[in-house]
Design an enzyme around this catalytic site. Sequence first.
Site, PDB file in Angstrom:
ATOM      1  N   ARG A  48       3.797  19.752   8.074  1.00  0.00           N
ATOM      2  CA  ARG A  48       4.531  18.835   8.130  1.00  0.00           C
ATOM      3  C   ARG A  48       5.475  19.199   8.551  1.00  0.00           C
ATOM      4  NH1 ARG A  48       6.993  15.867   4.724  1.00  0.00           N
ATOM      5  NH2 ARG A  48       6.806  13.911   5.923  1.00  0.00           N
ATOM      6  N   CYS A  97       0.088  32.396  12.040  1.00  0.00           N
ATOM      7  CA  CYS A  97       0.229  33.127  13.479  1.00  0.00           C
ATOM      8  C   CYS A  97       0.917  32.474  14.779  1.00  0.00           C
ATOM      9  CB  CYS A  97      -0.526  34.637  13.350  1.00  0.00           C
ATOM     10  SG  CYS A  97      -0.942  35.945  12.673  1.00  0.00           S
ATOM     11  N   GLU A  98       2.112  31.610  14.329  1.00  0.00           N
ATOM     12  CA  GLU A  98       2.401  30.444  14.525  1.00  0.00           C
ATOM     13  C   GLU A  98       3.993  30.740  14.918  1.00  0.00           C
ATOM     14  OE1 GLU A  98       0.909  28.215  16.894  1.00  0.00           O
ATOM     15  OE2 GLU A  98      -0.831  29.032  16.200  1.00  0.00           O
ATOM     16  N   GLU A 146       0.650  -0.983  -0.200  1.00  0.00           N
ATOM     17  CA  GLU A 146       0.197   0.168  -0.108  1.00  0.00           C
ATOM     18  C   GLU A 146       1.037   1.275  -0.066  1.00  0.00           C
ATOM     19  OE1 GLU A 146      -3.189  -1.490   3.210  1.00  0.00           O
ATOM     20  OE2 GLU A 146      -1.880  -0.846   3.924  1.00  0.00           O
ATOM     21  N   ARG A 163       2.831   7.302  -0.156  1.00  0.00           N
ATOM     22  CA  ARG A 163       4.021   9.431  -0.108  1.00  0.00           C
ATOM     23  C   ARG A 163       4.787   8.855  -1.825  1.00  0.00           C
ATOM     24  NH1 ARG A 163       5.920  11.075   4.620  1.00  0.00           N
ATOM     25  NH2 ARG A 163       4.760   9.327   5.204  1.00  0.00           N
TER      26      ARG A 163
END
Length: 415
Positions: free
Chosen positions: A313, A344-345, A274, A277
């Site tokens: 990520r 805003c982080e 499966e 990515r």
Amino acid sequence: MSELMIGEIPVSQLVKQYQTPLYVYDEKQMVENIKAFKQGFQSDHFKTKILYASKAFQTVAMLKLIQSQGLGLDVVSGGEIYTAVCADFPMEEVYFHGNNKTPAEIRYAIENGLVHFVADNLMEVELLVALSQEYQKELQVMIRLNVGIEAHTHEYVVTAHIDSKFGLLYESEECQKAIQFIQGSEFLQLEGFHAHIGSQIFELSAWIAEIHKLVGYLKDFDEVLSLNLGGGFGIRYTESDQPLPIEESVRELVRFTEEALKKQGLVINELLIEPGRSIVGEAGTTLYTVGFIKQTPNKKYYFVDGGMTDNIRPALYQASYQCDLATKLREKKTEKVTIAGKMCESGDVVIQEALLPIAEPGDILAVYATGAYGYSMSSNYNRALTPAVVFVNGETARLVVRRQEYEDLLRGEVQ
Ligand SMILES: *Cc1c(COP(=O)(O)O)cnc(C)c1O
């Protein structure tokens, strides 16, 4: 060439037509990856099947591409099933995963002709027994096992994670009961066993340990079962990632499975993998526009017009990426900079350290290998609009997801 091309299209042309931020996929590259899986994953001793783990990147256009290449599909939710239905994906080729499928999702799956369930736990099996009875529908059930192997990049650990939320320990009472319930039920058939041991795996040794475990369980059965080895094939995000070629990796998995079976005098019906990515990751590029540039005492920042809302990520897993100023490929890389997003982080950083030419506002920044778990994990945090998705095939580009507009943000709100 001083400008980056995707397929045969210069990125400035893509940006002019579709603006930024923009997810761009090279269709030919995805098809090549799929072909490599198909070439290598074949056996004279058992059937083989490749399922695309669609949580990596799922849109109707992507599922049509998967179908055109003859792969099956992994889904993990009602929403992913819905997308598959809308893509006219053949439901008998769809495998339904997940540790907490709701009764409504299972009903929805059955009503749409889905027959392959990968069951995570005993309660799920009990519900499948009841619902298959109610619908009078035959269902194929694989049991997800926790084989105690946890693999990431170059390392793997055995006896890891016995308390993982996924799967059952084969020896456990719960697992043995699940097997009995399936075998004793009128409408369920035990298809086999599944395990998924991690992500970004570069070493075959972890897979081999997994195969060894799974094959070992088969001798308890008279019926011929199938094995699903899961996904997790590593890709190249940066130079430090050195994945084995796809074709070679899966050829080895088949060969090792054949050997392990032969040694034990066992047979299987089908071997499944499966990949997610490894089909879409390197085929995707995110294009941003550089905005403000700022020098702090120790850092120089290039700010871009997206960030953690289109690629979580780096913030979530400290994931690394490489980038270029897409129209300045020939210019000297003199600047050590941090690429930060506009959310805003403080954690909204796309790339901690990149070596780039001097940028000016308006330059296009291309971040490579963003095709997996980017769009599919995107959010509207800060009411950011989800970027458009474009598929490039040679000289042609086509829009497969339009950019969100402000109105989309209020969709579903009740005034
Ligand atoms: C996520 C997942 C995959 C795909 O993993 P990749 O790292 O994208 O290849 C396959 N199988 C299962 C069960 C998964 O949860």
